[in-house]
Write a protein that holds these residues in place. Sequence first.
Motif, PDB file in Angstrom:
ATOM      1  N   ASP A 145       2.035  10.355  10.172  1.00  0.00           N
ATOM      2  CA  ASP A 145       0.899  11.277  10.219  1.00  0.00           C
ATOM      3  C   ASP A 145       1.199  12.484  11.098  1.00  0.00           C
ATOM      4  O   ASP A 145       0.864  13.625  10.748  1.00  0.00           O
ATOM      5  CB  ASP A 145      -0.350  10.557  10.724  1.00  0.00           C
ATOM      6  N   ASN A 176      -6.335  11.731  11.423  1.00  0.00           N
ATOM      7  CA  ASN A 176      -7.026  10.573  10.838  1.00  0.00           C
ATOM      8  C   ASN A 176      -7.919   9.833  11.816  1.00  0.00           C
ATOM      9  O   ASN A 176      -7.976   8.604  11.843  1.00  0.00           O
ATOM     10  CB  ASN A 176      -6.015   9.608  10.201  1.00  0.00           C
ATOM     11  N   SER A 217       2.943   4.331  11.149  1.00  0.00           N
ATOM     12  CA  SER A 217       1.859   5.129  10.592  1.00  0.00           C
ATOM     13  C   SER A 217       1.637   6.419  11.379  1.00  0.00           C
ATOM     14  O   SER A 217       1.473   7.498  10.807  1.00  0.00           O
ATOM     15  CB  SER A 217       0.571   4.296  10.570  1.00  0.00           C
ATOM     16  N   ALA A 248      -9.757  14.956  12.924  1.00  0.00           N
ATOM     17  CA  ALA A 248      -9.731  14.632  11.494  1.00  0.00           C
ATOM     18  C   ALA A 248      -8.304  14.724  10.947  1.00  0.00           C
ATOM     19  O   ALA A 248      -7.892  13.901  10.121  1.00  0.00           O
ATOM     20  CB  ALA A 248     -10.649  15.570  10.732  1.00  0.00           C
ATOM     21  N   ARG A 249      -7.551  15.699  11.427  1.00  0.00           N
ATOM     22  CA  ARG A 249      -6.182  15.890  10.929  1.00  0.00           C
ATOM     23  C   ARG A 249      -5.244  14.753  11.336  1.00  0.00           C
ATOM     24  O   ARG A 249      -4.237  14.516  10.674  1.00  0.00           O
ATOM     25  CB  ARG A 249      -5.632  17.235  11.415  1.00  0.00           C
ATOM     26  N   ARG A 308      -3.425   8.843  19.074  1.00  0.00           N
ATOM     27  CA  ARG A 308      -3.801   9.893  18.124  1.00  0.00           C
ATOM     28  C   ARG A 308      -4.643  10.967  18.815  1.00  0.00           C
ATOM     29  O   ARG A 308      -4.487  12.158  18.553  1.00  0.00           O
ATOM     30  CB  ARG A 308      -4.562   9.302  16.935  1.00  0.00           C
TER      31      ARG A 308
END
Length: 264
Positions: A190, A137, A186, A134-135, A156
Motif C-alpha cells: 500500500d 486504507n 500489505s 483514506a489513501r 499506517r
Amino acid sequence: MSMPALNEAPQIDAGQVISLCGVRKQFGGYRVIENLSFDVRDGEVVTLLGRTGAGKTTVLNLIMGTTQPDGGSVSVAGFDPFRQFKALKGRLAVSFQTDRLLPWRTAAQNVELGLLILGEDRKSARAKAAQWLARVNLGGAEDKYPHELSGGMRQRVSLARALAVDPKLILLDESFSQLDHITSQSLRKDFCNVARDFGKTCLVVTHRIDDALEMADRVIVLGPGARIMLELPMALARKDERIRDDYRSQIETALGGHQDGKDH
C-alpha cells in the motif's frame, strides 16, 4: 569558494534528492562509515539494506542532519542537512520503527500535526489528514485513538502523517520490522502504491530482504563500515520470480549468508 546561505540550495544535479560523496564517520576509535558514496534520484525508491552494525542508522542520521560527517559531503534536496537543517523543514519526513503517535490525539489529529506546525489552517489540515488516512486504507478511523488501533493500523497513521506534509523525501527507518508477515506485506504494498502514485522519493532503511525485494527500485547492500557490497536495480525482479530468487541469493551472499532478512 563561498558557501551557500543557510536557506539557499547550492546548484547540483536537479535529479538528485540525496547525494553522499566520500562520507566518513567515526565514533571514538570505531570507524562506522569508511568511504560511502551513493545517490537517490527524484521519484526513486531505494532500499539501504544491511545487518545490525553495518552503519545504516548513522547514514540515516547524516541524511536527517542530526549528525555531521567527519569527511566527505552530504546533500539532501540541494541542502547540507546539518548546516541547513531548518531549510529542510517540510521537505523531508520520517517514519520510524515505532509509530511515535501521540496517545492523546486521534488518528486524524496525529496526521494533521505536521501540517499545523508548518502553518496550515486547522480546517484544511483536518481535510488533508482525512484524505491521507483514506489513501493508506484507514478511511473511517479518523476519530480513533492509538490504543484503539492495531500495530499495523498505527503504522499506517504514521505513514499518513509523513505523507501529509507533501515532502520531497520520505525516510523509512525499519518501519515494517515490528509487524507480522501478512500485515507487513500489505503495508509495504500500500505504501509503495501511494508513494509511486504521488512520485515520492523514498529511502528505506532495513535489515529485512523482503522489504528490499518488494519495495525498491534499487537495492544497496551495506557491509561493515557502511561499505557497499552489492547494488541491484529491481525493475526486472519485480516482474520475474526467477530473477527475484536469484537476487535474494545474491543479497544473502552479500550479507554473509545471514538469514534474518525475511519476515517472520
